[in-house]
Write an enzyme that holds these catalytic residues in place. Structure first.
Site, PDB file in Angstrom:
ATOM      1  N   ASP A 183      -7.940  -5.242   0.243  1.00  0.00           N
ATOM      2  CA  ASP A 183      -8.460  -5.966  -0.913  1.00  0.00           C
ATOM      3  C   ASP A 183      -8.135  -7.455  -0.898  1.00  0.00           C
ATOM      4  OD1 ASP A 183      -9.889  -4.042  -2.215  1.00  0.00           O
ATOM      5  OD2 ASP A 183      -8.119  -3.168  -3.131  1.00  0.00           O
ATOM      6  N   HIS A 185       0.845  -1.187   0.000  1.00  0.00           N
ATOM      7  CA  HIS A 185       0.000   0.000   0.000  1.00  0.00           C
ATOM      8  C   HIS A 185       0.880   1.236   0.000  1.00  0.00           C
ATOM      9  CE1 HIS A 185      -3.217   2.782   1.036  1.00  0.00           C
ATOM     10  NE2 HIS A 185      -4.045   1.833   0.610  1.00  0.00           N
TER      11      HIS A 185
HETATM   12  N1  CMC Z   1       3.948  -7.641  -4.926  1.00  0.00           N
HETATM   13  C1  CMC Z   1       5.302  -7.664  -5.126  1.00  0.00           C
HETATM   14  N2  CMC Z   1       6.092  -6.594  -4.948  1.00  0.00           N
HETATM   15  C2  CMC Z   1       5.495  -5.440  -4.575  1.00  0.00           C
HETATM   16  C3  CMC Z   1       4.115  -5.343  -4.355  1.00  0.00           C
HETATM   17  C4  CMC Z   1       3.335  -6.507  -4.535  1.00  0.00           C
HETATM   18  N3  CMC Z   1       2.012  -6.475  -4.344  1.00  0.00           N
HETATM   19  N4  CMC Z   1       3.790  -4.075  -4.007  1.00  0.00           N
HETATM   20  C5  CMC Z   1       4.938  -3.401  -3.989  1.00  0.00           C
HETATM   21  N5  CMC Z   1       5.983  -4.218  -4.331  1.00  0.00           N
HETATM   22  C6  CMC Z   1       7.415  -3.871  -4.363  1.00  0.00           C
HETATM   23  C7  CMC Z   1       7.760  -3.058  -5.605  1.00  0.00           C
HETATM   24  O1  CMC Z   1       8.139  -3.886  -6.682  1.00  0.00           O
HETATM   25  C8  CMC Z   1       8.887  -2.202  -5.078  1.00  0.00           C
HETATM   26  O2  CMC Z   1      10.035  -3.023  -5.024  1.00  0.00           O
HETATM   27  P1  CMC Z   1      11.523  -2.385  -5.255  1.00  0.00           P
HETATM   28  O3  CMC Z   1      11.729  -1.463  -4.084  1.00  0.00           O
HETATM   29  O4  CMC Z   1      12.430  -3.567  -5.273  1.00  0.00           O
HETATM   30  O5  CMC Z   1      11.441  -1.665  -6.563  1.00  0.00           O
HETATM   31  C9  CMC Z   1       8.475  -1.887  -3.632  1.00  0.00           C
HETATM   32  O6  CMC Z   1       7.665  -2.998  -3.239  1.00  0.00           O
HETATM   33  C10 CMC Z   1       7.715  -0.577  -3.474  1.00  0.00           C
HETATM   34  O7  CMC Z   1       6.597  -0.607  -4.377  1.00  0.00           O
HETATM   35  P2  CMC Z   1       5.969   0.662  -5.110  1.00  0.00           P
HETATM   36  O8  CMC Z   1       5.335   0.213  -6.387  1.00  0.00           O
HETATM   37  O9  CMC Z   1       7.003   1.741  -5.190  1.00  0.00           O
HETATM   38  O10 CMC Z   1       4.871   1.086  -4.066  1.00  0.00           O
HETATM   39  P3  CMC Z   1       3.664   2.074  -4.347  1.00  0.00           P
HETATM   40  O11 CMC Z   1       3.403   2.760  -3.060  1.00  0.00           O
HETATM   41  O12 CMC Z   1       3.888   2.914  -5.544  1.00  0.00           O
HETATM   42  O13 CMC Z   1       2.475   1.075  -4.736  1.00  0.00           O
HETATM   43  C11 CMC Z   1       0.599  -0.333  -4.633  1.00  0.00           C
HETATM   44  C12 CMC Z   1       1.452   0.700  -3.888  1.00  0.00           C
HETATM   45  C13 CMC Z   1      -0.665  -0.612  -3.817  1.00  0.00           C
HETATM   46  C14 CMC Z   1       0.171   0.225  -6.010  1.00  0.00           C
HETATM   47  C15 CMC Z   1       1.432  -1.635  -4.800  1.00  0.00           C
HETATM   48  O14 CMC Z   1       1.819  -2.111  -3.538  1.00  0.00           O
HETATM   49  C16 CMC Z   1       0.707  -2.697  -5.596  1.00  0.00           C
HETATM   50  O15 CMC Z   1       0.720  -2.673  -6.833  1.00  0.00           O
HETATM   51  N6  CMC Z   1       0.007  -3.676  -4.894  1.00  0.00           N
HETATM   52  C17 CMC Z   1      -0.768  -4.672  -5.553  1.00  0.00           C
HETATM   53  C18 CMC Z   1      -2.108  -4.062  -5.985  1.00  0.00           C
HETATM   54  C19 CMC Z   1      -3.034  -3.838  -4.805  1.00  0.00           C
HETATM   55  O16 CMC Z   1      -3.199  -4.691  -3.945  1.00  0.00           O
HETATM   56  N7  CMC Z   1      -3.684  -2.662  -4.783  1.00  0.00           N
HETATM   57  C20 CMC Z   1      -4.690  -2.338  -3.785  1.00  0.00           C
HETATM   58  C21 CMC Z   1      -4.268  -1.259  -2.841  1.00  0.00           C
HETATM   59  S1  CMC Z   1      -5.436  -1.133  -1.468  1.00  0.00           S
HETATM   60  C22 CMC Z   1      -6.796  -0.373  -2.184  1.00  0.00           C
HETATM   61  C23 CMC Z   1      -6.649   1.094  -2.267  1.00  0.00           C
HETATM   62  O17 CMC Z   1      -6.595   1.749  -1.184  1.00  0.00           O
HETATM   63  O18 CMC Z   1      -6.615   1.621  -3.415  1.00  0.00           O
END
Ligand code: CMC
Length: 430
Positions: free
Chosen positions: A364, A307
């Site tokens: 989720d 998240h």
């Molecule tokens: N599985 C594997 N790796 C992950 C995941 C995941 N679900 N989420 C983040 N990472 C890794 C990412 O690859 C990155 O790694 P590195 O530092 O090696 O590059 C690190 O963790 C940080 O990730 P980020 O993409 O910079 O984090 P963000 O804050 O931009 O993204 C997120 C947050 C929710 C979009 C992401 O965690 C994700 O895509 N999760 C899966 C989709 C999901 O469950 N979304 C629902 C969110 S809850 C509902 C809402 O409130 O909208």
């Protein structure tokens, strides 16, 4: 706590005011930075940008705190019903019994759709995703229910519009499902409460009323409460930005629904189930799926984990997890996907990759499982999120319109394209 910050550019110091929130969060006010220095701030994806001051929802992502109008979400999930929580958000305080009755009666009164709205549903191919139908029909509502005055400028119009939206979105959601499976629309009933009425419109048939399970009704109430607001997330920011252009409230909410349909926002609960299905189809091999999700920069992610704000356990996930395990025990052995979900959660939480990055299950991960267990089809999951988030969107729309200065939202950019280039006529272009 400092009330001024100093910024030094090319050896020259500039003083910037600091704004403070009620829970100790502070922001450096850069609204005049450009006029004073010609610089702008650069913050792609707004990870470090406060776009407004808001009195609706408080989150502390490090401590796992979520409160609506100051009230912890745990207390609301345990003691409240969705429409009571919606009232709290929409009107700023918990309702008295008389106020809740008034709200409830308004929702019942406005639950039916204008008869002509039904025709919209037949214009979509039956394969259309229900989120597409929801967003289109909500936008169209402005034609059927034009507001006599701007809801941001008239309290009574705001109240009536909020009630109409809350009542009709639920009906539109159920109709979009009925359309997708080719069944006749089921009208709302006057004697049923909000969540029960939704289940009735989803699952009843013309001559066969669906038997509403009290656990399913309670689960829906909890899920909607947990989704009711989440401050400046992608869809809420979209509603605020679209509304800042003075687009009507229906169009603004429709834009929020479109933003929510994205698979890494509100579509994630659907994605979770599709991921579980994929693992199941591949013989239930959790380890191989996890390994792929842990490859740096892999396009495969573990859906329902991670998240932007929560760097500890998502407090909503904590609440729904407990409920989810209760429902799973009830349905034990009945669905292989649910068993896979339990194992996957346990395995991922032990992996160094997830521990190091503070990746925990988000709301989720569990909401999809609960929805599946109570019979909601997978493509309706994001729609369920939208019904829950609706009071938050409406409230933010109103707050944004009442904020001072009420300016149109308009970020800037750092241009990195070609420098000035002359036009070349087509006949001599190579
Ligand atoms: N599985 C594997 N790796 C992950 C995941 C995941 N679900 N989420 C983040 N990472 C890794 C990412 O690859 C990155 O790694 P590195 O530092 O090696 O590059 C690190 O963790 C940080 O990730 P980020 O993409 O910079 O984090 P963000 O804050 O931009 O993204 C997120 C947050 C929710 C979009 C992401 O965690 C994700 O895509 N999760 C899966 C989709 C999901 O469950 N979304 C629902 C969110 S809850 C509902 C809402 O409130 O909208």
């Amino acid at each position: 706590m400092a009330d001024k910050a100093e910024l030094k550019i090319d050896g020259k110091a500039y003083e910037l005011p600091v704004v403070h929130g009620t829970e100790g969060d502070s922001g450096i006010d850069v609204s005049e930075l450009r006029s004073k220095t010609s610089y702008i701030t650069y913050d792609p994806a707004f990870g470090n940008t406060g776009s407004c001051q808001s009195a609706i929802c408080y989150i502390d992502g490090e401590k796992g705190i979520l409160r609506y109008r100051g009230i912890p979400v745990e207390q609301l999930a345990e003691n409240s019903r969705f429409i009571e929580t919606a009232y709290l958000l929409l009107f700023g305080q918990l309702p008295t019994e008389a106020e809740l009755n008034w709200f409830s009666a308004g929702l019942t009164e406005n639950a039916a759709l204008h008869d002509d709205v039904r025709h919209f549903f037949y214009g979509f191919p039956s394969t259309t995703h229900p989120m597409v139908i929801l967003s289109s029909v909500v936008c169209a509502l402005s034609g059927f229910h034009p507001t006599p005055k701007d809801p941001a400028e008239d309290d009574e119009v705001y109240k009536q519009t909020a009630i109409k939206l809350m009542a009709k979105v639920r009906t539109i959601a159920a109709y979009s499902y009925k359309r997708s499976i080719g069944q006749p629309f089921i009208y709302p009933r006057r004697d049923l409460k909000y969540c029960a009425n939704f289940l009735h419109m989803m699952f009843s048939l013309p001559y066969e009323d669906f038997n509403i399970d009290v656990d399913a009704e309670r689960a829906l109430n909890i899920l909607f409460i947990l989704h009711a607001d989440h401050e400046q997330n992608c869809s809420t920011s979209t509603v605020r930005l679209v509304g800042s252009a003075r687009a009507n409230i229906y169009a603004s909410i429709a834009a929020g629904i479109s933003a929510l349909s994205g698979p890494i926002h509100g579509g994630a609960n659907q994605d979770v189930m599709e991921m579980l299905e994929e693992i199941h189809q591949a013989g239930g091999n959790i380890d191989s799926y996890l390994s792929e999700a842990m490859i740096p920069n892999s396009s495969k992610r573990l859906s329902g984990f991670g998240h932007r704000i929560y760097k500890t356990y998502d407090p909503r996930a904590k609440i729904i997890k407990e409920y989810c395990h209760k429902i799973l025990r009830k349905h034990k052995g009945t669905d292989p996907l649910l068993e896979i979900a339990m194992k996957l959660e346990e395995r991922a939480l032990r992996e160094e990759y997830f521990i190091k990055r503070n990746l925990y299950p988000n709301v989720d991960f569990y909401s999809g499982i609960v929805l599946k267990a109570i019979g909601i089809p997978t493509n309706m999951f994001p729609v369920m999120f939208a019904i829950g988030r609706l009071p938050g969107w409406i409230t933010h729309w109103k707050e944004m319109r009442e904020s001072k200065p009420a300016k149109i939202g308009r970020p800037r950019q750092i241009y990195v394209g070609p420098e000035r280039t002359d036009y070349v006529p087509i006949d001599i272009r190579k």
